[in-house]
Scaffold this motif. Structure first.
Motif, mmCIF file in Angstrom:
data_model
loop_
_atom_site.group_PDB
_atom_site.id
_atom_site.type_symbol
_atom_site.label_atom_id
_atom_site.label_comp_id
_atom_site.label_asym_id
_atom_site.label_seq_id
_atom_site.Cartn_x
_atom_site.Cartn_y
_atom_site.Cartn_z
ATOM 1 N N ALA A 1 5.346 9.038 9.180
ATOM 2 C CA ALA A 1 4.872 9.967 8.158
ATOM 3 C C ALA A 1 3.850 9.211 7.372
ATOM 4 C CB ALA A 1 6.004 10.393 7.249
ATOM 5 N N GLY B 1 4.086 0.377 2.381
ATOM 6 C CA GLY B 1 4.913 -0.679 1.793
ATOM 7 C C GLY B 1 5.505 -0.235 0.462
ATOM 8 N N GLY C 1 0.831 -1.195 0.000
ATOM 9 C CA GLY C 1 0.000 0.000 0.000
ATOM 10 C C GLY C 1 0.865 1.244 0.000
ATOM 11 N N VAL D 1 -2.410 -3.146 11.076
ATOM 12 C CA VAL D 1 -1.709 -3.729 12.242
ATOM 13 C C VAL D 1 -2.204 -5.117 12.672
ATOM 14 C CG1 VAL D 1 -0.703 -1.619 13.166
ATOM 15 C CG2 VAL D 1 -3.007 -2.262 13.878
#
Ligand code: NAD
Length: 289
Positions: free
Chosen positions: A128, A18, A15, A76
């Protein structure tokens, strides 16, 4: 100065985060081979098309097998699932495994199974992002000058930790080491709790809009600033709030007490107290770097 690393990097979850990590690693280590995996085939196709990864793995097993570095960048709760899967595989000797999840306590706890098998796991959180998601939003400058929190254990091999930082050098982020619980409390205060508040402000405006449609047209400047983060991925935030439940519940209690104090100042029309309340907030806010 670092020497460009060679080797295989396996990224699970292609995403925004990644994908951006893949671009950063490729920029710093052009000889490294980046293999990506995502449950969403549209994302993997797009990642390959955009050149974010060199290769796509159809299964976790094939991507993980020969990897020197494995980065998990799924939501997560899925990071936990991925760690469980990796625990059942036979990985390369000396592999380093890390993640990019916004919470750390639950993830690091889950990763004990990797450490038990002799693999190095270091929790990570590049601080970030964006309210955008998906690999199409990935960019190599996303983490520049941002803090990148790492949560090594007392028994983490210092050489492996240095090597992880070398792999991630292209992020141009500032690495900081913190304890997982410290991480979750700090990010609870500065990120997760504000997120709930932003969502609640939007809900309040939505309720008002049912009877007064003008509210959405008037909601400019300040309201937009303070609620911008409410546009982030609901799935991601469901997971984060569940993972950091205890910290959030404590912060709710603290905040409700504070709101009760402000309500009392208002009820009593205590000008001095209100002035102090806003002045102190302004001063601390103005002094923030
Ligand atoms: P994203 O939605 O852009 O990407 C997540 C990707 O994970 C998606 O492509 C999704 O298909 C994939 N995925 C979901 N389940 C999977 C599974 N079981 N196996 C393989 N892939 C799976 O989200 P993102 O913003 O890149 O966030 C990823 C992680 O980074 C999250 O853990 C988030 O907490 C963390 N993070 C996000 C930000 C941010 O601002 N967006 C910042 C720092 C850290």
């Amino acid at each position: 100065a670092g020497v460009p690393l060679k080797g295989r990097v396996f990224i699970i979850g292609l995403g925004l985060i990644g994908g951006s990590l893949a671009l950063c690693i490729k920029a710093e280590h052009p000889k490294a081979k980046i293999i990506g995996y995502d449950i969403n085939k549209k994302q993997t196709r797009l990642a390959a098309m955009l050149g974010v990864v060199d290769e796509v793995a159809e299964e976790i097993e094939t991507g993980a097998a020969e990897a020197d570095l494995i980065l998990i960048a799924t939501p997560v709760k899925k990071i936990e699932t991925m760690i469980e899967q990796l625990c059942h595989l036979s990985l390369k000797q000396g592999v380093i495994i890390s993640d990019a999840g916004s919470t750390k306590v639950e993830i690091v706890k889950k990763a004990a199974c990797l450490r038990d098998k002799g693999y190095t796991f270091v929790g990570g959180h590049p601080m970030a992002g964006s309210h955008k998601s998906g690999v199409q939003a990935a960019k190599s400058i996303l983490f520049e000058n941002a803090f990148y929190l790492l949560t090594p254990e007392t028994d983490t091999d210092p050489e492996a930790l240095e090597s992880l930082k070398m792999w991630l050098k292209g992020t141009k982020a500032r690495f900081l080491q913190v304890h997982p619980a410290e991480h979750d409390y700090l990010t609870g205060v500065i990120s997760h709790f504000p997120h709930v508040i932003a969502a609640s402000l939007v809900h309040q405006a939505e309720r008002t809009s049912r009877t007064q449609s003008l509210v959405t047209r008037l909601a400019a400047g300040g309201f937009r600033d303070i609620t911008r983060i409410a546009s982030s991925s609901p799935h991601m935030w469901k997971d984060i709030s569940l993972h950091n439940k205890d910290v959030l519940l404590q912060l709710f209690t603290d905040w409700q007490e504070e709101m009760a104090r402000v309500a009392n100042m208002l009820r009593a029309e205590n000008e001095e107290a209100l002035l102090q309340y806003f002045s102190r907030a302004k001063q601390f806010r103005d002094e923030m770097p």
